[in-house]
Design an enzyme around this catalytic site. Sequence first.
Site, short mmCIF file in Angstrom:
data_model
loop_
_atom_site.label_atom_id
_atom_site.label_comp_id
_atom_site.label_asym_id
_atom_site.label_seq_id
_atom_site.Cartn_x
_atom_site.Cartn_y
_atom_site.Cartn_z
N TYR A 1 13.37 9.84 -59.59
CA TYR A 1 12.59 8.65 -59.98
C TYR A 1 13.47 7.43 -60.24
O TYR A 1 13.33 6.72 -61.21
CB TYR A 1 11.69 8.99 -61.17
CG TYR A 1 10.54 9.87 -60.71
CD1 TYR A 1 9.39 9.30 -60.16
CD2 TYR A 1 10.64 11.26 -60.74
CE1 TYR A 1 8.36 10.09 -59.68
CE2 TYR A 1 9.61 12.06 -60.27
CZ TYR A 1 8.48 11.47 -59.74
OH TYR A 1 7.47 12.24 -59.26
N HIS B 1 -2.68 18.73 -56.80
CA HIS B 1 -1.35 18.59 -56.19
C HIS B 1 -0.91 19.96 -55.69
O HIS B 1 -1.03 20.95 -56.41
CB HIS B 1 -0.37 18.07 -57.24
CG HIS B 1 0.98 17.72 -56.71
ND1 HIS B 1 1.90 18.68 -56.34
CD2 HIS B 1 1.55 16.52 -56.47
CE1 HIS B 1 3.00 18.07 -55.90
NE2 HIS B 1 2.82 16.77 -55.97
N ASP C 1 7.12 9.30 -53.36
CA ASP C 1 7.32 10.36 -54.34
C ASP C 1 8.78 10.76 -54.24
O ASP C 1 9.18 11.35 -53.25
CB ASP C 1 6.42 11.53 -53.96
CG ASP C 1 6.54 12.69 -54.92
OD1 ASP C 1 6.85 12.45 -56.10
OD2 ASP C 1 6.30 13.83 -54.48
N HIS D 1 1.28 11.45 -51.88
CA HIS D 1 2.70 11.40 -52.22
C HIS D 1 3.46 11.46 -50.90
O HIS D 1 3.39 12.48 -50.21
CB HIS D 1 3.11 12.62 -53.05
CG HIS D 1 2.65 12.57 -54.47
ND1 HIS D 1 2.92 13.57 -55.37
CD2 HIS D 1 1.96 11.64 -55.15
CE1 HIS D 1 2.42 13.25 -56.55
NE2 HIS D 1 1.81 12.09 -56.44
C1 DNO Z 1 6.93 15.61 -58.94
C2 DNO Z 1 5.48 15.37 -59.03
C3 DNO Z 1 4.75 16.50 -59.70
C4 DNO Z 1 3.29 16.12 -59.91
C5 DNO Z 1 2.47 17.19 -60.57
C6 DNO Z 1 1.02 16.82 -60.51
O1 DNO Z 1 7.69 14.72 -58.80
O2 DNO Z 1 4.95 15.07 -57.81
O3 DNO Z 1 5.34 16.76 -60.94
O4 DNO Z 1 3.21 15.01 -60.74
O5 DNO Z 1 2.65 18.41 -59.97
O6 DNO Z 1 0.31 17.53 -61.45
#
Ligand code: DNO
Length: 400
Positions: free
Chosen positions: A375, A234, A352, A299
């Site tokens: 979220y 990521h 995302d 994402h």
């Molecule tokens: C945020 C996410 C990140 C992601 C990490 C992956 O909302 O996209 O926290 O999960 O960086 O390791």
Amino acid sequence: MLEKTWRWFGPFDPIALSEVKQTGATGIVTALHQIPVGEIWTEADIMERKRTIEAAGFAWTVAESLPVSELIKLRSEGYQRHIENYKLSVRNLGKCGIDTVCYNFMPVLDWSRTDLEVPMTDGSVTTKFQSVAFAAFDLCILKRRNAERDYTRSGAESARTFYSSLHEKEKARLQRTILLGLPGSANSFSLEEFRAAISAYDRIDEAELRDNLSYFLGQIVPVAEESGVALAIHPDDPPWPLLGLPRIVSTKEDLRRILSSADTFFNGITLCAGSLGARSDNNVVDIAKSFASRLHFIHLRNVKRTADRDFFESHHLEGDVDIGGVMQVLVREQRRRAERGGLNHRMPIRPDHGRLMPADRILEKERGKSVYPGYSLIGRMKALAELRGIEIGVRRAMNF
Ligand code: DNO
């Protein structure tokens, strides 16, 4: 169609899988958050979570994240054990049929914002990153040793002026926001712990962190390949160094370097449109095109840049990133993989982050639990609906 997924934080998530059912998602993205970073995800633990997900009518399709410990990023005392544990976790995920692992290599912090509750005129709430506020935290709250070196004189001055314009409550809120463990990160820190975590990187510059990442990949990629598990790094969010800590997954060149350090399908990328899009010199459509064959997880979210290194999270189809353009690349790549056969071509995407909508507030009140910033149920449902629509439109237009 691209696989539509939803990040669910497990049994303690205020949103139930039965609610995710109406969003149009078919895949769940989750992690075993109860297992401390660095320890092994056993087959039994993975299977237990998998059964919960399947009983609700979903597939668990991506592990996000299998976190990389600070010891591994630093390569300091004890990292070998964590690397061996990571290998075992990857093998166990493979055995349980989970073929995609998302991880990041950001020192100390995961995604960072300076405000998680920005009210918008339509009544929804979003997050933002404001450089001057972050610098004010660094210089005036954290008082990091040698922090001055990382700012221009006028940058530091603006940060101090900004800080003195804040009320005590706002100062406390800024501190909480930055120290809060956002989902994905392992910790919520005290100021003291935070200083210690940062100073562990005192002697680690960009080059050394890159070396540590390529060592990690050298160890893990062969295991991932044997286990049929695709690794998907990521990008940094935001994609520039913070608090003097190096960040090495921020640009097209960074990604190219990572992919070529282990040149196999199993060493791939999580294309995070919003993270990469926060930099005006990142062209997300071009990045997607350039690395299409190595995108294992996507994402989709958007940002509106308001100044250099300042942005807020916009509605998914309204920001600076050309989501339609990214969608065209993804649809084309999925077709290429399907025609070629043999390779995983589910191409999981997820909305995302989403806005916090007034209806999400009601849900929080009813349950006595807050949703994680970004979220929400209703906000993300809107986002996923838009993304599904744009995919169908793109497919029609391309005759796919
Ligand atoms: C945020 C996410 C990140 C992601 C990490 C992956 O909302 O996209 O926290 O999960 O960086 O390791």
